[in-house]
Every structure is written in C-alpha cells, then in structure tokens.
Design an enzyme around this catalytic site. Sequence first.
Site, PDB file in Angstrom:
ATOM      1  N   TRP A   1       6.196  26.316 -74.751  1.00 59.33           N
ATOM      2  CA  TRP A   1       4.974  25.526 -74.931  1.00 59.33           C
ATOM      3  C   TRP A   1       3.802  26.483 -74.686  1.00 59.33           C
ATOM      4  CZ3 TRP A   1       2.046  22.744 -70.702  1.00 59.33           C
ATOM      5  CH2 TRP A   1       1.135  21.823 -71.225  1.00 59.33           C
TER       6      TRP A   1
ATOM      7  N   ASP B   1       9.106  22.677 -65.182  1.00 63.07           N
ATOM      8  CA  ASP B   1       8.192  21.892 -66.005  1.00 63.07           C
ATOM      9  C   ASP B   1       8.996  20.688 -66.498  1.00 63.07           C
ATOM     10  OD1 ASP B   1       6.636  20.751 -67.905  1.00 63.07           O
ATOM     11  OD2 ASP B   1       6.155  22.596 -68.969  1.00 63.07           O
TER      12      ASP B   1
ATOM     13  N   LYS C   1       4.833  11.467 -71.925  1.00 63.17           N
ATOM     14  CA  LYS C   1       5.811  11.134 -72.968  1.00 63.17           C
ATOM     15  C   LYS C   1       6.730  10.000 -72.523  1.00 63.17           C
ATOM     16  CE  LYS C   1       4.437  15.210 -74.405  1.00 63.17           C
ATOM     17  NZ  LYS C   1       3.892  15.731 -75.624  1.00 63.17           N
TER      18      LYS C   1
HETATM   19  C1  LIG Z   1       6.788  21.628 -72.193  1.00 64.63           C
HETATM   20  C2  LIG Z   1       5.607  20.807 -71.843  1.00 64.63           C
HETATM   21  N1  LIG Z   1       5.142  20.862 -70.601  1.00 64.63           N
HETATM   22  C3  LIG Z   1       4.088  20.133 -70.204  1.00 64.63           C
HETATM   23  C4  LIG Z   1       3.451  19.310 -71.079  1.00 64.63           C
HETATM   24  C5  LIG Z   1       2.311  18.551 -70.470  1.00 64.63           C
HETATM   25  O1  LIG Z   1       1.684  17.620 -71.155  1.00 64.63           O
HETATM   26  P1  LIG Z   1       0.646  16.650 -70.450  1.00 64.63           P
HETATM   27  O2  LIG Z   1      -0.362  17.503 -69.777  1.00 64.63           O
HETATM   28  O3  LIG Z   1       0.093  15.870 -71.583  1.00 64.63           O
HETATM   29  O4  LIG Z   1       1.423  15.844 -69.481  1.00 64.63           O
HETATM   30  C6  LIG Z   1       3.893  19.219 -72.411  1.00 64.63           C
HETATM   31  C7  LIG Z   1       3.211  18.398 -73.407  1.00 64.63           C
HETATM   32  O5  LIG Z   1       3.284  18.563 -74.590  1.00 64.63           O
HETATM   33  C8  LIG Z   1       5.014  19.989 -72.786  1.00 64.63           C
HETATM   34  O6  LIG Z   1       5.513  19.940 -74.027  1.00 64.63           O
END
Ligand SMILES: Cc1ncc(COP(=O)(O)O)c(C=O)c1O
Length: 415
Positions: free
Chosen positions: A144, A225, A262
Amino acid sequence: MAVNGTTMKLPSMFAAAPYIPADPIFALTAEYLADSFPKKVNLGQGAYRDEKAQPWVLPSVARSRKTIIEQGLQHEYLPIAGLARFRSKVAELALGRDIYNSRSKKIATCQTLSGTGSLHLAGLLIRSCQKPSLPKVYITTPTWANHHHIFSSLGFPCQSFRYYDPDTKTLDLDTYLSTLNSAEPGSIIILHACAHNPTGLDPTPEEWKEIGRIMKERNLFPLFDAAYLGFNSGDFNKDAFAIRYFVNDLDMEVALCLSFAKNMGLYGERVGCLVLATSTEEVARNSQSVLESLQRSEISNPPAFGAKVAATILEDAGLRESWFEDLRTMSGRIQSMRKMLYDGLVANAAPGNWDHLLRQSGMFGFLGLSPKVVIELKEKYHIYMAANSRVSIAGLNKDNVEYVAKSIAEVMKNE
Ligand SMILES: Cc1ncc(COP(=O)(O)O)c(C=O)c1O
C-alpha cells in the site's frame, strides 16, 4: 509592507513548496467521476460496493446508529485517548477474549484517525522512544503506497524487499525469509495482518509461524497493519491468526494498527485504534502516557461518532453477530465476483493463465496486466484500475463483470 513610501511584496512563506502530483488512486477516482460513459466501471479505490455498484451501509451499522440516536446523541469531546469502551473492545476483538484477559495490564491503546492515523501514531511513538538513531522500516514490494509515505515522512529509513514474484504470481517466501534473516536486530517489519494489499497473497499459518520464529530469534519488531480483519475471509478469528500467534504463542511485543474503514464500512468516519501488546505493565503504562501526549499535540481528541457506532456493535452480542453476518456478506460477494471474473477471462480466451486470481483473497485482484493494457482499458473501455493492474473486486457486479472480462480479453489479444 511600506518601506520609504513604496510597497514591497514579501516573499511567500510557502515559496519553497514543490508541486506534488495528486495521489494516483484519488486522481483516478476523480477521472472516473468525470467520465460520462454509461457503462464505465470503477475498479480503482478499495471501497466495498453492493450488487448495484453503490456504497453499502452495513445493517449492523444502521442498527447501531439508530440505537445511539435513540439513546440521545450529544457531541461532547472524547478523552484524548478516545472512547474507553471502544478501545478495550477493540483490543479484546483483535486479540481474542482469553489472550486479552490474560494480558490486559500489559496493553496500551489509543483511538486513532482510522488505519492511516494508527500507523502514523505508531511511527511517532517509536520515533520518540528510539531517537536519535531510528530503526529501519522494512516494507514489502509491492505494498500500500502510504506505508512509504507515512514512515519516510517521519524520518525512518525505509527498506523495500520483494514479496511478490511476477513470473510465478506467487508470494516470494524465500526472499521474505532471507530478508528477515539479514535485517538488523531492532528493525521494524510492516506486516499486512491479512489480505495483503495489493497482491491478495498472504502467508499460510505455517509460513506465518516461520516468519514469526525468525523475527523473534532476530529481535525484529512486528508492526501489524490490520485494515481488513474479518473482511478477508468473512471469519474474524481466521484473519487475526497471525496477530494472535505473535502475541500469544511467541509472546512478542507487537503494535497493531487497526482500521474499521473496510470491515464496518465506516470509511469517512475515520475509526481506528492503535493497540500495543507490550512486555511489562510498566512499559504499557508509560507507553500509554506517551501516546496520549503525542495525540494531544496532533489532534487533541479523536472523532466520536464512528467510535460510538463501532463500540455499540462490539458490546452487544446480537449486533456483533449481525456484524459477523455482514462480514460474510461482503467477503462472500467479493469471492463470487472473483470467480465470475476468472470464468469470464477463461471463457473469452484472455491470453495467459488466470489461476493466480483464484489464489488471491480479499478485496483486491492483482491481474498482472501490462501498463499499456491498463491505459487502453481506461481510454477505450472506460474501465478504471490502478496502474499496477490491481483491481478492487468489489467494483464488479453481475451487470458489469462480463463486460470487464471481455474487454480485458479483447485488449490483450490486440496487444
Ligand atoms: C493496507 C492498508 N493499510 C491501511 C489502510 C488504511 O486505511 P484507512 O486510513 O482508510 O483506515 C488501507 C486502506 O486502503 C490499506 O489498504
């Protein structure tokens, strides 16, 4: 400013600001929204869509919201560390009740601005404890994109290592393990707890055990994560396997960066939590105090509404069951779309072997298309996906999956 009667223009405070192009995924969404083609398809941003390609408010979330409003919603500040009942329920959920109960005094938690804020706060905490010589942060290739952004912006040296073998379209475990075997002790390893973004390839439980064994032996720090727990397989316990194995079986210190974007569909509410499973009660107490001090200077207090929605779900057995059902609905629809895309590619004789699509799991499909094909799919067929051909499977539905499969096959045949 007037000097000797003439007006001098002061140089801008921001004159040194470079122009930084917009984040590609958000730019792609903007292009998609501006496209007037009726059959356009958005497979870019990772946000769940229902069968009608619409955002989905989870029934458990709708019930939780209703309960909160009926009980009388006020808009007072939360404490600096966030909603206490949310934080404890999240730690219990992630670790499982027994592990949580056996270690609750060695746990520090802080509500954060979703997963991104959680990773950032974890980075801030580690930086404050490790200054002046910051450890290396090991990040998979691909990953990511925000991982590099977050940790390099905090001053950490980031080291990429190959996770995915593009020839076999499988996880490159040999490189993974040899990277761990050569990393400097004290380094941080970013681990995607499940549903690796973008490859959709996770280690098996046995592989996780081997990864954990080396990390413990070599004193490498696991920073999980965890943005897709429960969303990946539909089974929260299964998706939390690696986290619990590291904390309980290996008895390691870990940082868990949790997002409810999500798995509860609370994208815009920014509901997240940093959970630290530490080695002693004293470390936990002190870390908790540092987290609160860091949070105070960053945001003072995290947002209240989404945390209340999540806490109400996690506290109520009935609502919790209904949420687990919602997780099965979302992951089940994604799995069936993955299979339909695979069948469509095979039926339309799209060149190559597509078995890798079925080996992957989670929200994304990592197709392995060339950049030229990706561009042509957008320009001629109005199908939008990330430049590395990662597709958000949730953007597919029964009305568009055949169009997508056929278009990919056509473009590839003419490549
Ligand atoms: C691998 C990964 N980590 C963390 C996030 C964190 O997303 P958010 O800040 O929207 O919770 C995402 C969102 O796409 C992700 O794909």
